[in-house]
Enzyme design. Sequence first.
Site: not given
Ligand code: NDP
Length: 321
Positions: A231, A260, A278
């Site tokens: 994001r 965006e 995006h």
């Molecule tokens: P997941 O929930 O599987 O992965 C998110 C990861 O982020 C986890 O490993 C989590 O680990 C980590 N995380 C969350 N908060 C923090 C933090 N404060 N510091 C460090 N690490 C953090 O989600 P997905 O992999 O399925 O998707 C990830 C993101 O990709 C979505 O939320 C979306 O925003 C984005 N996305 C973008 C798209 C695009 O079109 N560009 C399309 C699809 C998704 P932990 O909890 O251990 O910290």
Amino acid sequence: HHGTVLQVCPLLPSLETALAAHHHTVRLAELPDPEGYLRDHGGEVAAAVTSARIGVPDDLMDALPGLGAIVHFGVGYETTDVARARARGIDVSNTPDVLTDCVADLAVGALIDVMRRLSAADRFVRSGAWTSAAFPLAAKVSGKRVGILGLGRIGRAIARRLEGFGAELLYHSRTPATDVDYAYLSSPTALAAACDALVVAVSGGGATQGLVSADVLDALGPQGHLVNVSRGSVVDEPALVSALVKGTIAGAALDVFAHEPEVPPALLELDSVVLLPHIASATHETREAMGELAFRNLHQFMTEGTLVTPVPTTPVPRTAG
Ligand code: NDP
């Protein structure tokens, strides 16, 4: 569940068709008087279907006293206040997993694009510059140290792909993963300092706002490349623009931006930047799969009262580190 399905915003045409065919669906954006509808009929709405980009804003949630479920088309759902929904007993779903491959494919493509300067080279050929000069050398991709910020579903899929490029993989998430061999770094800054390219795949929302700070970009350094498919809010965008303009990082490939579809004008001038609108999940196959999963969530809620892929409802309290 009886009641109306509220379609909050325009959605994939096949999803709109399925909603209209199977449920009494009202399209909020197509109503001549949305406020009047919500005032007179808001209580009839049992479920809302929305995009990850729009979510269900607080004032809309408040106008729907009978709401039982919010179904998102997309894996990110930070646009909806889930705590507020949960406090009202509203269930929330997203579309995980089905988009992971495409987002990871795009991330790797963007990494190769920015490091090998593919888009810049394409512009070079189209401009006719090739007839009078050689294209400048780029950075090698294979064998590099790649840091994944956020080793979730998408981050892992990116890492698996990069194993095929002989990459040395490192990562930072709040919780170290027990089932991977990649090196864990305890902060985003430590990760950036240890890698040649930093790929951002964390979730959005308040907890990750500005996680890629000026300090992280400094640590990435003048030979370092940044890829962001998560994001725009995760990166301090003014700091990123400054780092790119000054050359304190080597380049960036960005699928997401803070405001965006606005892109900082300074970036349009830079050959070191790959700018994407995006599109990480934007393939026919993946968007159809997302539409089907969103529909299955909605349909199961309306017929059985449960969701297929609810978002985590009891987040584990965590400390930063
Ligand atoms: P997941 O929930 O599987 O992965 C998110 C990861 O982020 C986890 O490993 C989590 O680990 C980590 N995380 C969350 N908060 C923090 C933090 N404060 N510091 C460090 N690490 C953090 O989600 P997905 O992999 O399925 O998707 C990830 C993101 O990709 C979505 O939320 C979306 O925003 C984005 N996305 C973008 C798209 C695009 O079109 N560009 C399309 C699809 C998704 P932990 O909890 O251990 O910290």
